[in-house]
Design a protein around this motif. Structure first.
Motif, PDB file in Angstrom:
ATOM      1  N   ILE A 219       0.825  -1.205   0.000  1.00 13.15           N
ATOM      2  CA  ILE A 219       0.000   0.000   0.000  1.00 13.15           C
ATOM      3  C   ILE A 219       0.862   1.260   0.000  1.00 13.15           C
ATOM      4  CG2 ILE A 219      -1.689   1.326   1.331  1.00 13.15           C
ATOM      5  CD1 ILE A 219      -2.879  -1.287   2.278  1.00 13.15           C
ATOM      6  N   GLU A 220       1.917   1.282   0.799  1.00 10.70           N
ATOM      7  CA  GLU A 220       2.719   2.489   0.953  1.00 10.70           C
ATOM      8  C   GLU A 220       3.983   2.494   0.092  1.00 10.70           C
ATOM      9  OE1 GLU A 220       3.570   2.809   5.082  1.00 10.70           O
ATOM     10  OE2 GLU A 220       1.489   3.212   5.661  1.00 10.70           O
ATOM     11  N   GLU A 221       4.536   1.325  -0.221  1.00 16.72           N
ATOM     12  CA  GLU A 221       5.829   1.278  -0.902  1.00 16.72           C
ATOM     13  C   GLU A 221       5.778   0.706  -2.319  1.00 16.72           C
ATOM     14  OE1 GLU A 221       9.130   0.234   2.233  1.00 16.72           O
ATOM     15  OE2 GLU A 221       7.409  -1.100   2.565  1.00 16.72           O
ATOM     16  N   SER A 222       4.730   0.003  -2.641  1.00 13.95           N
ATOM     17  CA  SER A 222       4.713  -0.682  -3.922  1.00 13.95           C
ATOM     18  C   SER A 222       3.275  -0.856  -4.387  1.00 13.95           C
ATOM     19  CB  SER A 222       5.424  -2.039  -3.785  1.00 13.95           C
ATOM     20  OG  SER A 222       5.450  -2.724  -4.998  1.00 13.95           O
ATOM     21  N   SER A 223       2.931  -2.070  -4.823  1.00 17.21           N
ATOM     22  CA  SER A 223       1.576  -2.380  -5.276  1.00 17.21           C
ATOM     23  C   SER A 223       1.288  -3.845  -4.989  1.00 17.21           C
ATOM     24  CB  SER A 223       1.429  -2.112  -6.777  1.00 17.21           C
ATOM     25  OG  SER A 223       2.213  -3.047  -7.522  1.00 17.21           O
ATOM     26  N   PHE A 224       0.030  -4.211  -5.021  1.00 16.06           N
ATOM     27  CA  PHE A 224      -0.330  -5.606  -4.804  1.00 16.06           C
ATOM     28  C   PHE A 224       0.139  -6.483  -5.964  1.00 16.06           C
ATOM     29  CE2 PHE A 224      -3.242  -3.721  -1.717  1.00 16.06           C
ATOM     30  CZ  PHE A 224      -3.082  -4.594  -0.650  1.00 16.06           C
ATOM     31  N   SER A 225       0.201  -5.926  -7.153  1.00 13.07           N
ATOM     32  CA  SER A 225       0.701  -6.701  -8.293  1.00 13.07           C
ATOM     33  C   SER A 225       2.163  -7.059  -8.085  1.00 13.07           C
ATOM     34  CB  SER A 225       0.528  -5.910  -9.587  1.00 13.07           C
ATOM     35  OG  SER A 225      -0.835  -5.688  -9.873  1.00 13.07           O
ATOM     36  N   TYR A 226       2.947  -6.070  -7.637  1.00 10.05           N
ATOM     37  CA  TYR A 226       4.370  -6.332  -7.378  1.00 10.05           C
ATOM     38  C   TYR A 226       4.538  -7.323  -6.234  1.00 10.05           C
ATOM     39  CZ  TYR A 226       9.245  -5.592  -6.110  1.00 10.05           C
ATOM     40  OH  TYR A 226      10.565  -5.785  -5.812  1.00 10.05           O
ATOM     41  N   GLN A 227       3.759  -7.120  -5.164  1.00  9.55           N
ATOM     42  CA  GLN A 227       3.871  -8.022  -4.022  1.00  9.55           C
ATOM     43  C   GLN A 227       3.558  -9.462  -4.411  1.00  9.55           C
ATOM     44  OE1 GLN A 227       0.744  -8.449  -1.063  1.00  9.55           O
ATOM     45  NE2 GLN A 227       2.194  -7.938   0.548  1.00  9.55           N
ATOM     46  N   GLN A 228       2.520  -9.635  -5.216  1.00  8.28           N
ATOM     47  CA  GLN A 228       2.144 -10.989  -5.601  1.00  8.28           C
ATOM     48  C   GLN A 228       3.205 -11.639  -6.470  1.00  8.28           C
ATOM     49  OE1 GLN A 228      -2.059 -11.617  -6.033  1.00  8.28           O
ATOM     50  NE2 GLN A 228      -1.742 -12.873  -7.850  1.00  8.28           N
ATOM     51  N   ALA A 229       3.852 -10.850  -7.327  1.00  8.66           N
ATOM     52  CA  ALA A 229       4.947 -11.393  -8.141  1.00  8.66           C
ATOM     53  C   ALA A 229       6.099 -11.842  -7.252  1.00  8.66           C
ATOM     54  CB  ALA A 229       5.421 -10.336  -9.140  1.00  8.66           C
ATOM     55  N   VAL A 230       6.414 -11.067  -6.221  1.00  6.47           N
ATOM     56  CA  VAL A 230       7.482 -11.437  -5.289  1.00  6.47           C
ATOM     57  C   VAL A 230       7.106 -12.691  -4.511  1.00  6.47           C
ATOM     58  CG1 VAL A 230       8.737 -10.716  -3.220  1.00  6.47           C
ATOM     59  CG2 VAL A 230       8.393  -9.095  -5.096  1.00  6.47           C
ATOM     60  N   ILE A 231       5.845 -12.782  -4.092  1.00  2.00           N
ATOM     61  CA  ILE A 231       5.382 -13.968  -3.373  1.00  2.00           C
ATOM     62  C   ILE A 231       5.533 -15.209  -4.242  1.00  2.00           C
ATOM     63  CG2 ILE A 231       3.321 -15.117  -2.464  1.00  2.00           C
ATOM     64  CD1 ILE A 231       4.496 -13.155  -0.514  1.00  2.00           C
ATOM     65  N   HIS A 232       5.199 -15.096  -5.507  1.00  2.00           N
ATOM     66  CA  HIS A 232       5.356 -16.234  -6.429  1.00  2.00           C
ATOM     67  C   HIS A 232       6.822 -16.676  -6.483  1.00  2.00           C
ATOM     68  CE1 HIS A 232       1.535 -17.200  -8.296  1.00  2.00           C
ATOM     69  NE2 HIS A 232       1.240 -15.923  -8.415  1.00  2.00           N
ATOM     70  N   ARG A 233       7.737 -15.708  -6.582  1.00  2.00           N
ATOM     71  CA  ARG A 233       9.159 -16.054  -6.657  1.00  2.00           C
ATOM     72  C   ARG A 233       9.647 -16.679  -5.350  1.00  2.00           C
ATOM     73  NH1 ARG A 233       9.717 -10.243  -8.553  1.00  2.00           N
ATOM     74  NH2 ARG A 233       9.167 -10.316 -10.764  1.00  2.00           N
ATOM     75  N   LEU A 234       9.222 -16.090  -4.237  1.00  2.00           N
ATOM     76  CA  LEU A 234       9.601 -16.634  -2.932  1.00  2.00           C
ATOM     77  C   LEU A 234       9.057 -18.042  -2.751  1.00  2.00           C
ATOM     78  CD1 LEU A 234      10.799 -16.105  -0.069  1.00  2.00           C
ATOM     79  CD2 LEU A 234       8.540 -15.241   0.577  1.00  2.00           C
TER      80      LEU A 234
END
Length: 333
Positions: A219-234
């Motif tokens: 919400i404050e530093e990025s976006s949910f799209s970016y977060q979800q992409a990182v979660i997929h990689r993790l």
């Protein structure tokens, strides 16, 4: 034959404009109203279709309170039951959304148990020594601290003492351990200052790979799209390493348990904080406490299980810490 109104006779009790009446209603109108009552439940069909919809997941308690209140007021103002029926449906759907991911799961016995505790210390913490003392006071064999202020590694080392001689230190992440640890490379596609990966080798029992994580706030530093992409990689990297040794993911993932990212991880890994207990909120900052956010997590490979999950206060932080006993499942599920 004249109508009741024309003949002076009182109208039938069901002739009013209420939502449900004794008279039959046109089929089309009933179908429309039934569909509108069921509309909130469509959420479960669309919530994973587009990452920005995760905003709705985070805001769900507020949506239910404000939307439900507006519908109740509408029902009172129009003297119709229809808005009230929609309000009940909305609140029921929200209850399912909020409660389902925190409900207890089976507590499976474990072998070779060890304890792990994780806490977001908060980079602007004004009492970092008290926070280090609180984390060390959990008595956990492995201590994970994220979003740490400058010099926190030394404070935690002092607080943990000789019983935890091994450490790994990242940009703002610290691991302190009673067991030998070896730092490994960060997952591809995940910022190196947001994850610290280490092999942990207890003298007895099974070694495991620990991901100490502090992901970007969507919400404050990025976006949910970016977060979800990182979660997929993790998730993918953890699954890859999990083929050779168990994996433990601990830290502040800035990931509500109502979002798609949580469902990705909880499908592939075990949520240790739900082992035989209700999982509680961990983010307590200001009005956000009313969003009922659990964003600090402890995930385990499916061959590992957990017991006695709990939370603890972290002085000076806006998060609560989490702690659990973990180890190989006696009977893997």
């Amino acid at each position: 034959m004249p109508s009741p109104s024309q003949s002076g006779l009182p109208a039938s009790p069901g002739a009013g404009p209420g939502f449900w009446s004794l008279r039959s209603r046109p089929t089309g109108r009933w179908r429309l109203r039934t569909a509108l009552v069921l509309v909130p439940w469509i959420w479960f069909l669309v919530r994973d279709a587009w990452p920005p919809l995760n905003v709705g997941s985070v805001a769900m308690p507020a949506i239910a309170v404000l939307g439900g209140a507006a519908l109740v007021v509408g029902a009172a103002a129009t003297r119709r039951l229809f808005p009230l029926a929609v309000a009940v449906s909305l609140i029921a759907m929200t209850a399912v959304t909020v409660i389902a991911p925190v409900m207890p799961q089976a507590a499976i016995p474990i072998t070779s148990p060890l304890t792990i505790a994780s806490a977001n210390i908060y980079s602007s913490n004004r009492t970092p020594q008290a926070a280090a003392d609180a984390l060390a006071a959990t008595g956990a064999d492995v201590l994970v601290a994220v979003e740490t202020p400058l010099g926190f590694a030394d404070l935690l080392g002092s607080a943990a003492g000789a019983s935890h001689p091994y450490d790994a230190v990242g940009a703002e992440i610290v691991i302190r351990s009673a067991f030998p640890i070896q730092v490994l490379s960060a997952p591809p596609g995940v910022a190196v200052d947001r994850v610290l990966v280490a092999a942990v080798r207890p003298p007895a029992g099974e070694s495991f790979t620990l991901f100490a994580v502090h992901l970007i706030n969507p919400i404050e530093e990025s976006s949910f799209s970016y977060q979800q992409a990182v979660i997929h990689r993790l998730d993918q990297r953890a699954l890859d390493l999990g083929r050779t040794s168990p994996v433990v993911i601990a830290g502040d993932l800035n990931l509500s348990d109502r979002t798609h990212g949580y469902r990705i991880l909880s499908t592939d890994f075990r949520d240790a904080m739900r082992a035989g207990a209700w999982a509680g909120d961990t983010y307590l900052q200001g009005i956000w406490r009313f969003a009922l956010l659990r964003i600090d997590h402890l995930f385990l490979s499916r061959t590992w299980c957990a017991a006695d999950p709990s939370r603890f206060e972290v002085p000076g932080s806006d998060h609560e810490g989490i702690r659990a006993t973990i180890g190989p499942c006696l009977l893997s599920k």
